[in-house]
Design a protein around this motif. Sequence first.
Motif, PDB file in Angstrom:
ATOM      1  N   GLN A 198       0.716  -1.217  -0.042  1.00  0.00           N
ATOM      2  CA  GLN A 198      -0.073   0.097  -0.005  1.00  0.00           C
ATOM      3  C   GLN A 198       0.942   1.261  -0.005  1.00  0.00           C
ATOM      4  OE1 GLN A 198      -3.056   0.393  -0.705  1.00  0.00           O
ATOM      5  NE2 GLN A 198      -3.871   2.274   0.390  1.00  0.00           N
ATOM      6  N   ARG A 201       2.088   1.644  -3.551  1.00  0.00           N
ATOM      7  CA  ARG A 201       0.754   2.343  -4.185  1.00  0.00           C
ATOM      8  C   ARG A 201       0.629   3.572  -4.148  1.00  0.00           C
ATOM      9  NH1 ARG A 201      -2.526  -1.757  -6.627  1.00  0.00           N
ATOM     10  NH2 ARG A 201      -1.974  -4.010  -6.110  1.00  0.00           N
ATOM     11  N   LEU A 202       0.584   4.152  -2.889  1.00  0.00           N
ATOM     12  CA  LEU A 202       0.194   5.558  -2.714  1.00  0.00           C
ATOM     13  C   LEU A 202       1.510   6.487  -3.263  1.00  0.00           C
ATOM     14  CD1 LEU A 202      -0.480   5.289   1.090  1.00  0.00           C
ATOM     15  CD2 LEU A 202      -2.120   6.001  -0.484  1.00  0.00           C
ATOM     16  N   LEU A 204       3.292   5.524  -6.068  1.00  0.00           N
ATOM     17  CA  LEU A 204       3.012   5.308  -7.401  1.00  0.00           C
ATOM     18  C   LEU A 204       1.751   6.487  -7.843  1.00  0.00           C
ATOM     19  CD1 LEU A 204       3.661   1.541  -7.636  1.00  0.00           C
ATOM     20  CD2 LEU A 204       5.241   3.377  -8.666  1.00  0.00           C
ATOM     21  N   LEU A 205       0.899   6.209  -7.316  1.00  0.00           N
ATOM     22  CA  LEU A 205      -0.521   7.057  -7.499  1.00  0.00           C
ATOM     23  C   LEU A 205      -0.068   8.533  -7.523  1.00  0.00           C
ATOM     24  CD1 LEU A 205      -3.093   5.396  -5.800  1.00  0.00           C
ATOM     25  CD2 LEU A 205      -2.820   5.289  -8.219  1.00  0.00           C
ATOM     26  N   GLU A 206       0.681   9.193  -6.500  1.00  0.00           N
ATOM     27  CA  GLU A 206       1.114  10.351  -6.277  1.00  0.00           C
ATOM     28  C   GLU A 206       1.901  10.672  -7.374  1.00  0.00           C
ATOM     29  OE1 GLU A 206       2.623  13.435  -2.644  1.00  0.00           O
ATOM     30  OE2 GLU A 206       3.635  11.154  -2.932  1.00  0.00           O
ATOM     31  N   SER A 210      -1.312   5.146 -12.637  1.00  0.00           N
ATOM     32  CA  SER A 210      -2.461   4.472 -12.261  1.00  0.00           C
ATOM     33  C   SER A 210      -2.580   2.984 -12.588  1.00  0.00           C
ATOM     34  CB  SER A 210      -3.625   5.315 -12.876  1.00  0.00           C
ATOM     35  OG  SER A 210      -3.539   4.975 -14.620  1.00  0.00           O
ATOM     36  N   ARG A 211      -1.699   2.388 -13.568  1.00  0.00           N
ATOM     37  CA  ARG A 211      -1.860   1.317 -13.743  1.00  0.00           C
ATOM     38  C   ARG A 211      -0.878   0.341 -13.088  1.00  0.00           C
ATOM     39  NH1 ARG A 211      -3.989   0.349 -19.207  1.00  0.00           N
ATOM     40  NH2 ARG A 211      -4.475   2.550 -20.028  1.00  0.00           N
ATOM     41  N   ILE A 212      -1.284  -0.210 -11.867  1.00  0.00           N
ATOM     42  CA  ILE A 212      -0.608  -1.144 -10.927  1.00  0.00           C
ATOM     43  C   ILE A 212      -1.287  -2.219 -10.786  1.00  0.00           C
ATOM     44  CG2 ILE A 212       0.162  -0.610  -8.310  1.00  0.00           C
ATOM     45  CD1 ILE A 212      -0.323   2.213  -8.567  1.00  0.00           C
TER      46      ILE A 212
END
Length: 245
Positions: A198, A201-202, A204-206, A210-212
Amino acid sequence: MLEYLEPDWPAPPGVHAISSCRGNTGSSGPYRGLNLAQHVGDDPEQVERNRDLLYREAGLPAKPCWLQQVHGHRVVVASMPDVHDQPQEADAVETDRPGLVCAVMTADCLPVLFASMDGRWVAAAHAGWRGLASGVLRATLARAPADSEVMVWLGPAIGPDAFEVGDEVRQIFAGLHPAAAQAFRAGRSGRWWADIGQLARLQLLEAGVSRIYGGRYCTWTDARRFYSYRRDGVTGRMASLIWRN
Protein backbone atom coordinates in the motif's frame (compact mmCIF):
# COMPACT_ATOMS: atom_id res chain seq x y z
CA MET A 1 11.92 -28.05 -12.92
CA LEU A 2 12.25 -24.30 -12.44
CA GLU A 3 9.24 -22.64 -10.83
CA TYR A 4 8.53 -18.97 -11.35
CA LEU A 5 5.68 -16.47 -11.46
CA GLU A 6 4.67 -14.47 -14.48
CA PRO A 7 3.24 -11.03 -13.67
CA ASP A 8 -0.53 -10.71 -14.02
CA TRP A 9 -0.43 -7.54 -16.07
CA PRO A 10 -1.20 -6.65 -19.71
CA ALA A 11 2.42 -6.14 -20.69
CA PRO A 12 3.01 -4.45 -24.04
CA PRO A 13 4.24 -6.66 -26.90
CA GLY A 14 7.91 -7.53 -26.56
CA VAL A 15 8.11 -6.99 -22.78
CA HIS A 16 8.76 -10.10 -20.67
CA ALA A 17 9.02 -10.53 -16.91
CA ILE A 18 9.25 -13.28 -14.30
CA SER A 19 9.68 -13.58 -10.55
CA SER A 20 11.58 -16.66 -9.39
CA CYS A 21 10.28 -18.99 -6.68
CA ARG A 22 12.26 -20.80 -4.03
CA GLY A 23 11.39 -24.34 -5.15
CA ASN A 24 13.47 -27.37 -4.17
CA THR A 25 16.24 -27.26 -6.78
CA GLY A 26 19.72 -25.89 -6.06
CA SER A 27 21.04 -24.86 -2.67
CA SER A 28 20.68 -26.76 0.61
CA GLY A 29 20.34 -26.02 4.32
CA PRO A 30 18.73 -22.67 5.18
CA TYR A 31 19.18 -21.62 1.54
CA ARG A 32 17.27 -24.64 0.22
CA GLY A 33 16.02 -23.93 -3.26
CA LEU A 34 16.97 -21.52 -6.01
CA ASN A 35 18.95 -19.00 -3.97
CA LEU A 36 20.27 -16.35 -6.35
CA ALA A 37 22.20 -14.16 -3.88
CA GLN A 38 25.96 -14.24 -3.38
CA HIS A 39 25.91 -12.11 -0.22
CA VAL A 40 23.93 -14.32 2.21
CA GLY A 41 26.52 -16.99 3.10
CA ASP A 42 25.55 -19.69 0.59
CA ASP A 43 28.20 -21.62 -1.37
CA PRO A 44 29.28 -19.21 -4.16
CA GLU A 45 29.70 -21.95 -6.76
CA GLN A 46 26.21 -23.29 -6.03
CA VAL A 47 24.75 -19.80 -6.39
CA GLU A 48 26.38 -19.51 -9.81
CA ARG A 49 24.83 -22.86 -10.77
CA ASN A 50 21.47 -21.57 -9.57
CA ARG A 51 21.87 -18.43 -11.68
CA ASP A 52 22.84 -20.49 -14.72
CA LEU A 53 19.75 -22.67 -14.22
CA LEU A 54 17.54 -19.58 -14.12
CA TYR A 55 19.20 -18.21 -17.25
CA ARG A 56 18.72 -21.43 -19.21
CA GLU A 57 15.29 -22.61 -18.10
CA ALA A 58 13.60 -19.22 -18.03
CA GLY A 59 14.81 -18.49 -21.55
CA LEU A 60 16.48 -15.20 -20.65
CA PRO A 61 18.04 -13.34 -23.61
CA ALA A 62 21.15 -12.59 -21.52
CA LYS A 63 22.44 -13.10 -18.02
CA PRO A 64 20.85 -10.59 -15.63
CA CYS A 65 22.45 -7.34 -14.59
CA TRP A 66 22.78 -8.09 -10.86
CA LEU A 67 23.07 -5.27 -8.32
CA GLN A 68 24.66 -4.78 -4.93
CA GLN A 69 21.53 -3.56 -3.18
CA VAL A 70 21.88 -1.13 -0.27
CA HIS A 71 18.29 0.01 0.51
CA GLY A 72 18.80 3.34 -1.21
CA HIS A 73 17.41 5.10 -4.27
CA ARG A 74 20.25 4.99 -6.82
CA VAL A 75 19.19 3.88 -10.30
CA VAL A 76 21.69 2.53 -12.84
CA VAL A 77 21.48 1.64 -16.52
CA ALA A 78 21.53 -2.08 -17.28
CA SER A 79 24.65 -3.43 -18.91
CA MET A 80 25.82 -6.78 -20.21
CA PRO A 81 27.42 -8.41 -17.15
CA ASP A 82 31.11 -9.30 -17.16
CA VAL A 83 32.39 -12.00 -14.81
CA HIS A 84 35.24 -9.70 -13.78
CA ASP A 85 33.00 -6.77 -12.86
CA GLN A 86 31.71 -6.06 -9.38
CA PRO A 87 27.93 -5.54 -9.21
CA GLN A 88 26.93 -1.89 -9.25
CA GLU A 89 25.77 -0.48 -5.92
CA ALA A 90 22.16 0.51 -6.55
CA ASP A 91 18.58 -0.46 -5.83
CA ALA A 92 17.05 -0.03 -9.26
CA VAL A 93 18.11 -0.73 -12.83
CA GLU A 94 16.59 0.43 -16.12
CA THR A 95 17.13 0.13 -19.85
CA ASP A 96 15.70 1.04 -23.23
CA ARG A 97 17.96 -1.47 -24.98
CA PRO A 98 16.54 -4.82 -26.13
CA GLY A 99 18.04 -8.02 -24.78
CA LEU A 100 19.30 -6.66 -21.44
CA VAL A 101 17.79 -8.14 -18.27
CA CYS A 102 17.01 -5.89 -15.30
CA ALA A 103 16.90 -7.78 -11.99
CA VAL A 104 16.43 -7.19 -8.27
CA MET A 105 16.67 -9.71 -5.43
CA THR A 106 14.29 -9.86 -2.48
CA ALA A 107 13.24 -11.93 0.53
CA ASP A 108 10.46 -9.72 2.04
CA CYS A 109 11.25 -6.36 0.45
CA LEU A 110 9.00 -5.41 -2.45
CA PRO A 111 10.23 -6.02 -6.02
CA VAL A 112 8.69 -3.50 -8.43
CA LEU A 113 8.79 -3.97 -12.19
CA PHE A 114 8.16 -1.08 -14.60
CA ALA A 115 7.34 -0.97 -18.31
CA SER A 116 6.40 1.88 -20.59
CA MET A 117 3.13 1.24 -22.40
CA ASP A 118 4.87 1.38 -25.76
CA GLY A 119 7.38 -1.28 -24.67
CA ARG A 120 10.44 0.92 -25.24
CA TRP A 121 11.59 1.05 -21.60
CA VAL A 122 11.70 -1.36 -18.65
CA ALA A 123 13.06 -1.22 -15.11
CA ALA A 124 13.20 -3.09 -11.81
CA ALA A 125 13.42 -1.65 -8.29
CA HIS A 126 14.14 -3.12 -4.86
CA ALA A 127 11.76 -1.38 -2.48
CA GLY A 128 12.04 -2.17 1.20
CA TRP A 129 10.67 0.41 3.59
CA ARG A 130 14.00 2.27 3.59
CA GLY A 131 14.08 2.35 -0.18
CA LEU A 132 10.49 3.56 -0.33
CA ALA A 133 11.24 6.27 2.21
CA SER A 134 14.31 7.39 0.27
CA GLY A 135 12.36 7.63 -2.99
CA VAL A 136 13.51 4.66 -5.06
CA LEU A 137 10.21 4.44 -6.95
CA ARG A 138 10.20 8.13 -7.85
CA ALA A 139 13.85 7.94 -8.86
CA THR A 140 13.11 5.00 -11.15
CA LEU A 141 10.11 6.69 -12.75
CA ALA A 142 12.26 9.76 -13.40
CA ARG A 143 14.33 7.64 -15.79
CA ALA A 144 11.34 6.69 -17.96
CA PRO A 145 10.99 8.38 -21.37
CA ALA A 146 9.32 11.77 -20.89
CA ASP A 147 6.52 11.05 -23.33
CA SER A 148 5.58 7.59 -22.03
CA GLU A 149 2.87 6.19 -19.77
CA VAL A 150 4.18 3.59 -17.34
CA MET A 151 2.66 0.43 -15.88
CA VAL A 152 3.91 -1.32 -12.74
CA TRP A 153 3.79 -4.79 -11.21
CA LEU A 154 4.31 -5.40 -7.48
CA GLY A 155 5.95 -8.76 -6.81
CA PRO A 156 6.06 -11.06 -3.76
CA ALA A 157 6.75 -9.24 -0.49
CA ILE A 158 5.99 -9.53 3.20
CA GLY A 159 2.27 -9.08 3.78
CA PRO A 160 0.45 -6.54 6.00
CA ASP A 161 -0.27 -9.16 8.69
CA ALA A 162 3.40 -10.09 9.07
CA PHE A 163 5.38 -6.85 8.72
CA GLU A 164 5.72 -5.34 12.21
CA VAL A 165 7.59 -2.03 12.54
CA GLY A 166 8.28 0.57 15.19
CA ASP A 167 6.55 3.93 15.46
CA GLU A 168 9.61 5.64 13.96
CA VAL A 169 8.87 3.97 10.63
CA ARG A 170 5.27 5.14 10.68
CA GLN A 171 6.40 8.67 11.51
CA ILE A 172 8.82 8.71 8.58
CA PHE A 173 6.06 7.88 6.10
CA ALA A 174 3.54 10.16 7.77
CA GLY A 175 6.03 12.98 7.26
CA LEU A 176 6.29 12.13 3.58
CA HIS A 177 2.56 12.01 2.91
CA PRO A 178 -0.49 12.22 5.23
CA ALA A 179 -2.27 9.43 3.33
CA ALA A 180 0.46 7.00 4.39
CA ALA A 181 -1.33 6.57 7.73
CA GLN A 182 -3.81 4.25 6.03
CA ALA A 183 -0.99 1.76 5.37
CA PHE A 184 -0.40 1.17 9.12
CA ARG A 185 -2.51 -0.79 11.60
CA ALA A 186 -1.93 -0.63 15.35
CA GLY A 187 -0.10 -3.61 16.79
CA ARG A 188 1.40 -4.51 20.15
CA SER A 189 3.15 -2.21 22.60
CA GLY A 190 3.24 0.86 20.39
CA ARG A 191 4.28 -1.04 17.28
CA TRP A 192 2.50 -1.17 13.93
CA TRP A 193 1.64 -3.59 11.15
CA ALA A 194 2.76 -2.02 7.90
CA ASP A 195 1.42 -2.66 4.40
CA ILE A 196 4.47 -2.17 2.18
CA GLY A 197 2.42 -2.75 -0.94
CA GLN A 198 0.00 0.00 0.00
CA LEU A 199 2.86 2.39 0.72
CA ALA A 200 4.22 1.69 -2.76
CA ARG A 201 0.81 2.17 -4.37
CA LEU A 202 0.36 5.54 -2.66
CA GLN A 203 3.73 6.74 -3.93
CA LEU A 204 3.04 5.48 -7.44
CA LEU A 205 -0.38 7.10 -7.58
CA GLU A 206 1.09 10.37 -6.34
CA ALA A 207 3.66 10.13 -9.16
CA GLY A 208 0.86 9.74 -11.71
CA VAL A 209 1.02 5.97 -12.22
CA SER A 210 -2.48 4.48 -12.25
CA ARG A 211 -1.79 1.14 -13.96
CA ILE A 212 -0.63 -0.85 -10.92
CA TYR A 213 -0.88 -4.64 -10.83
CA GLY A 214 0.21 -7.51 -8.57
CA GLY A 215 0.73 -7.35 -4.83
CA ARG A 216 -1.01 -10.68 -4.17
CA TYR A 217 1.83 -12.81 -2.77
CA CYS A 218 3.11 -12.80 0.84
CA THR A 219 6.65 -14.10 1.29
CA TRP A 220 6.28 -14.66 5.05
CA THR A 221 3.27 -16.99 4.85
CA ASP A 222 4.38 -19.16 1.91
CA ALA A 223 7.61 -20.92 2.90
CA ARG A 224 7.41 -23.40 0.01
CA ARG A 225 7.56 -20.77 -2.72
CA PHE A 226 9.32 -17.83 -1.09
CA TYR A 227 12.32 -16.94 1.02
CA SER A 228 11.57 -14.63 3.96
CA TYR A 229 14.24 -12.87 5.99
CA ARG A 230 11.75 -11.88 8.69
CA ARG A 231 10.56 -15.47 9.04
CA ASP A 232 13.87 -17.35 8.84
CA GLY A 233 16.77 -14.94 9.43
CA VAL A 234 19.41 -16.86 7.48
CA THR A 235 17.88 -17.49 4.07
CA GLY A 236 18.24 -17.06 0.30
CA ARG A 237 16.85 -14.53 -2.16
CA MET A 238 14.45 -14.68 -5.11
CA ALA A 239 14.77 -12.46 -8.16
CA SER A 240 12.29 -10.44 -10.18
CA LEU A 241 13.42 -9.78 -13.74
CA ILE A 242 12.23 -7.81 -16.75
CA TRP A 243 13.51 -7.31 -20.30
CA ARG A 244 12.33 -6.29 -23.76
CA ASN A 245 12.83 -7.76 -27.21
